[in-house]
Design a protein around this motif. Structure first.
Motif, PDB file in Angstrom:
ATOM      1  N   UNK A 154       0.823  -1.208   0.000  1.00  0.00           N
ATOM      2  CA  UNK A 154       0.000   0.000   0.000  1.00  0.00           C
ATOM      3  C   UNK A 154       0.860   1.262   0.000  1.00  0.00           C
ATOM      4  N   UNK A 155       2.015   1.200   0.678  1.00  0.00           N
ATOM      5  CA  UNK A 155       2.900   2.365   0.715  1.00  0.00           C
ATOM      6  C   UNK A 155       3.398   2.717  -0.683  1.00  0.00           C
ATOM      7  N   UNK A 156       3.681   1.698  -1.507  1.00  0.00           N
ATOM      8  CA  UNK A 156       4.130   1.989  -2.876  1.00  0.00           C
ATOM      9  C   UNK A 156       3.008   2.647  -3.681  1.00  0.00           C
ATOM     10  N   UNK A 157       1.766   2.233  -3.460  1.00  0.00           N
ATOM     11  CA  UNK A 157       0.636   2.867  -4.144  1.00  0.00           C
ATOM     12  C   UNK A 157       0.485   4.322  -3.714  1.00  0.00           C
ATOM     13  N   UNK A 158       0.566   4.547  -2.401  1.00  0.00           N
ATOM     14  CA  UNK A 158       0.392   5.899  -1.869  1.00  0.00           C
ATOM     15  C   UNK A 158       1.474   6.834  -2.386  1.00  0.00           C
ATOM     16  N   UNK A 159       2.711   6.362  -2.365  1.00  0.00           N
ATOM     17  CA  UNK A 159       3.826   7.211  -2.815  1.00  0.00           C
ATOM     18  C   UNK A 159       3.728   7.473  -4.319  1.00  0.00           C
ATOM     19  N   UNK A 160       3.422   6.441  -5.093  1.00  0.00           N
ATOM     20  CA  UNK A 160       3.309   6.648  -6.535  1.00  0.00           C
ATOM     21  C   UNK A 160       2.225   7.680  -6.857  1.00  0.00           C
ATOM     22  N   UNK A 161       1.055   7.524  -6.233  1.00  0.00           N
ATOM     23  CA  UNK A 161      -0.022   8.471  -6.476  1.00  0.00           C
ATOM     24  C   UNK A 161       0.284   9.861  -5.951  1.00  0.00           C
ATOM     25  N   UNK A 162       0.841   9.944  -4.752  1.00  0.00           N
ATOM     26  CA  UNK A 162       1.139  11.244  -4.159  1.00  0.00           C
ATOM     27  C   UNK A 162       2.161  12.030  -4.948  1.00  0.00           C
ATOM     28  N   UNK A 163       3.225  11.370  -5.367  1.00  0.00           N
ATOM     29  CA  UNK A 163       4.247  12.051  -6.171  1.00  0.00           C
ATOM     30  C   UNK A 163       3.661  12.491  -7.511  1.00  0.00           C
ATOM     31  N   UNK A 164       2.824  11.653  -8.106  1.00  0.00           N
ATOM     32  CA  UNK A 164       2.212  11.994  -9.403  1.00  0.00           C
ATOM     33  C   UNK A 164       1.325  13.231  -9.277  1.00  0.00           C
ATOM     34  N   UNK A 165       0.537  13.283  -8.219  1.00  0.00           N
ATOM     35  CA  UNK A 165      -0.332  14.446  -8.008  1.00  0.00           C
ATOM     36  C   UNK A 165       0.510  15.705  -7.817  1.00  0.00           C
ATOM     37  N   UNK A 166       1.534  15.612  -6.972  1.00  0.00           N
ATOM     38  CA  UNK A 166       2.360  16.785  -6.687  1.00  0.00           C
ATOM     39  C   UNK A 166       3.045  17.303  -7.947  1.00  0.00           C
ATOM     40  N   UNK A 167       3.600  16.399  -8.743  1.00  0.00           N
ATOM     41  CA  UNK A 167       4.296  16.824  -9.957  1.00  0.00           C
ATOM     42  C   UNK A 167       3.348  17.445 -10.973  1.00  0.00           C
ATOM     43  N   UNK A 177       2.894  23.509 -21.128  1.00  0.00           N
ATOM     44  CA  UNK A 177       1.884  23.183 -22.129  1.00  0.00           C
ATOM     45  C   UNK A 177       2.214  22.017 -23.020  1.00  0.00           C
ATOM     46  N   UNK A 178       3.271  21.254 -22.696  1.00  0.00           N
ATOM     47  CA  UNK A 178       3.694  20.142 -23.546  1.00  0.00           C
ATOM     48  C   UNK A 178       3.318  18.810 -22.917  1.00  0.00           C
ATOM     49  N   UNK A 179       2.738  17.929 -23.731  1.00  0.00           N
ATOM     50  CA  UNK A 179       2.296  16.628 -23.230  1.00  0.00           C
ATOM     51  C   UNK A 179       3.457  15.791 -22.712  1.00  0.00           C
ATOM     52  N   UNK A 180       4.612  15.852 -23.360  1.00  0.00           N
ATOM     53  CA  UNK A 180       5.716  14.971 -22.984  1.00  0.00           C
ATOM     54  C   UNK A 180       6.250  15.297 -21.586  1.00  0.00           C
ATOM     55  N   UNK A 181       6.116  16.565 -21.159  1.00  0.00           N
ATOM     56  CA  UNK A 181       6.572  16.926 -19.813  1.00  0.00           C
ATOM     57  C   UNK A 181       5.657  16.288 -18.769  1.00  0.00           C
ATOM     58  N   UNK A 182       4.345  16.295 -19.037  1.00  0.00           N
ATOM     59  CA  UNK A 182       3.421  15.609 -18.138  1.00  0.00           C
ATOM     60  C   UNK A 182       3.685  14.099 -18.154  1.00  0.00           C
ATOM     61  N   UNK A 183       4.123  13.579 -19.287  1.00  0.00           N
ATOM     62  CA  UNK A 183       4.495  12.168 -19.355  1.00  0.00           C
ATOM     63  C   UNK A 183       5.652  11.842 -18.437  1.00  0.00           C
ATOM     64  N   UNK A 184       6.629  12.749 -18.344  1.00  0.00           N
ATOM     65  CA  UNK A 184       7.746  12.546 -17.423  1.00  0.00           C
ATOM     66  C   UNK A 184       7.260  12.479 -15.974  1.00  0.00           C
ATOM     67  N   UNK A 185       6.314  13.351 -15.650  1.00  0.00           N
ATOM     68  CA  UNK A 185       5.773  13.345 -14.288  1.00  0.00           C
ATOM     69  C   UNK A 185       5.040  12.035 -14.006  1.00  0.00           C
TER      70      UNK A 185
END
Length: 429
Positions: A154-167, A177-185
C-alpha cells in the motif's frame, strides 16, 4: 486496550490498501482532468493517448510478472521454502520479458509515432522506457503481495499516487503546455515507488532449499493474457482517436469518458492483490470450498453493484465529465450506457481471474482475453459513428471474455473436486 485495538483496525492492511489505492486512483484521474483543463486540445489528446498506451504496455504486460511473483512467493512461504531462488528466477524471467517488449516497441515505432502520437518522438521515448520501470515495480509488488506484506504494498501505491499528483500540480502552476513533460511526471512517480518498494522487500528467509517451479511459461502465458486484458478496455479510445482528427473534441471527450467509466476497476485492484495469495494457499491444501465461497461472494457483489452503477453512470456521467474533466461536449446516452455495462462485465472478469491463476488455469485466462480482444478489434473498425461503434465493441468483447472465464472456472473447480493434484515444487537432490 479497546482504543489500541480500534487503532489497529483503522490501520489494518485492507484499510491501508484502500487508502493507497484511493491516492493512486485519484492521481490517474487528476492527470487526465488537469491536462484536459489546461492544455490545448491536441496536447490534451496526446496525454490521454499516453495514459492509455502506458497502461497497455506497462501494467498490461507486467501485471503478469506481479501475479507470477505473488503466486510463487505464496507457494514458497506456505511450504517453508527459501525465497531467494524464487526471487532470482522471477527477476530473470522479468528481464527477458522486458527485452521482448522493448524490441516489439522499436519495431512498431514508425507506425506508433506517426499515427498515434502525432509525430512526438519525446512521448515515444517515454513509452519505450515504460517496460523497465513497470517491470521493476511489478516484481517488487509481486514479492510484497506473495509474502502478504500489504502495508508495504500500500505504501508503494500511496507514494506513486502522491508524487504523481504533486508533480502534475507543479506543472500546471508553472504553465507547462507540452504533453511529454506531463508524461515525465507520470512515469517519474512510478520510479519513486519502485525504489521505495525495493527498500521494503523482505529478507529472504532460510528454509528448505528446493528448485523453484519454472515461471517462464507461466509468465509468457499470463503476459499475453494481461496484455489483452488491458488492451481490450483501451481499444475503444485508441480506435476513436485514430479515426478522428487530433484536435477533435469528440475524441477527447470519449477518451475522458472511458477513463471515468473505468473507475470501478480501480476499486477491484486491492481485492485481486489480497485474494490471490489466500486462493493459492487454499488450492495448495485442496480446499475447494474456500475458493468456491469466495467466488460466489464476489459475483454476488458484482451483480448488485452492476445494476446500480449502470443507471448512475448513464445519468450522471455527462455532468461528471463537464464538471471535473472540462469536457467541451456531452457523449450520447447510448455511449455512456454501453461504457457502464462494459465496465461491469470487466469487473466480473477481473474478479474471477485470481481464482484461475491460483488454480493454474493460465491458458483459460489467456483464451478469454484473446477472444474478447479479437471480437472487440473486429467490431471497433466497423463503419458508423466512431464513439458509438467503439462503445458497442467494448460491451460485446468483454461479455465474451466473461463467458469463457466463467466456463473455465467451473471446469477447474470440478476438476479440483475430482481430486486433481496441485502442482508443487520438488526438492532439489
Amino acid at each position: 486496550m479497546s482504543t489500541s485495538m480500534s487503532a489497529r483496525r483503522l490501520i489494518s492492511p485492507p484499510v491501508q490498501m484502500v487508502a493507497g489505492l484511493g491516492v493512486f486512483g485519484l492521481a490517474g484521474y487528476l492527470f487526465v482532468a488537469l491536462t484536459g483543463h489546461t492544455l490545448a486540445t491536441d496536447q490534451a489528446n496526446l496525454t490521454v493517448v499516453l495514459y492509455f498506451l502506458v497502461n497497455v504496455i506497462g501494467p498490461g504486460v507486467f501485471a503478469a510478472l506481479e501475479q507470477v511473483a505473488s503466486r510463487a512467493m505464496s507457494t514458497a512461504t506456505a511450504s517453508g521454502h527459501s525465497l531467494g531462488p524464487v526471487i532470482r528466477r522471477v527477476a530473470r524471467s522479468g528481464a527477458g520479458l522486458v527485452a521482448v517488449v522493448t524490441a516489439v516497441l522499436l519495431l512498431l515505432a514508425p507506425f506508433a509515432v506517426d499515427r498515434t502520437l502525432g509525430g512526438d518522438w519525446a512521448l515515444f521515448a517515454e513509452i519505450l522506457a515504460t517496460p523497465v520501470i513497470i517491470a521493476a515495480l511489478s516484481a517488487v509488488r509481486g514479492v510484497l503481495a506473495g509474502t502478504q506484506r500489504f502495508g508495504a504494498y500500500a505504501a508503494t501505491l500511496t507514494v506513486e499516487g502522491g508524487v504523481r499528483i504533486a508533480l502534475c500540480l507543479l506543472l500546471v502552476a508553472l504553465g507547462v503546455g507540452d504533453a511529454w513533460v506531463f508524461g515525465l511526471a507520470y512515469l517519474g512517480s512510478s520510479v519513486v515507488a519502485a525504489v521505495l518498494g525495493l527498500a521494503l522487500l523482505p529478507r529472504a528467509h532460510t528454509g528448505e532449499q528446493v528448485a523453484p517451479p519454472p515461471v517462464g511459461r507461466a509468465l509468457v502465458t499470463l503476459a499475453v493474457a494481461t496484455l489483452l486484458a488491458q488492451l481490450l478496455p483501451n481499444l475503444a479510445p485508441l480506435a476513436v482517436n485514430s479515426r478522428l482528427p487530433l484536435d477533435s473534441a469528440v475524441a477527447l471527450v470519449f477518451g475522458q469518458a472511458v477513463v471515468v467509466a473505468r473507475i470501478p476497476l480501480m476499486a477491484l485492484f486491492p481485492v485481486q492483490t489480497m485474494l490471490l495469495p489466500s486462493l493459492t494457499a487454499a488450492v495448495a491444501r485442496g480446499d475447494r470450498g474456500f475458493v468456491a465461497r469466495r467466488m460466489r461472494l464476489l459475483f454476488g457483489a458484482v451483480a448488485l453493484f452492476g445494476a446500480v452503477y449502470a443507471v448512475l453512470f448513464t445519468l450522471l456521467g455527462p455532468w461528471v465529465l463537464r464538471t471535473f474533466m472540462g469536457a467541451p461536449v456531452d457523449p450520447d446516452a447510448s455511449v455512456t450506457l454501453l461504457l457502464a455495462l462494459s465496465t461491469v462485465v470487466l469487473v466480473g472478469a477481473f474478479a474471477a481471474q485470481p481464482a484461475l491463476v491460483a488454480l493454474r488455469r493460465d491458458n483459460v485466462v489467456t483464451l478469454g482475453w484473446a477472444l474478447g480482444s479479437a471480437v472487440t478489434l473486429a467490431l471497433v473498425v466497423l463503419p458508423g459513428d466512431p464513439p458509438f461503434v467503439a462503445a458497442l465493441a467494448q460491451a460485446v468483447g468483454p461479455a465474451l471474455t466473461m463467458l469463457v472465464i466463467l466456463l473455465g472456472l467451473r471446469t477447474a473447480l470440478r476438476g479440483m473436486r475430482a481430486g486433481e493434484p496441485a502442482e508443487t515444487p520438488r526438492p532439489t537432490p
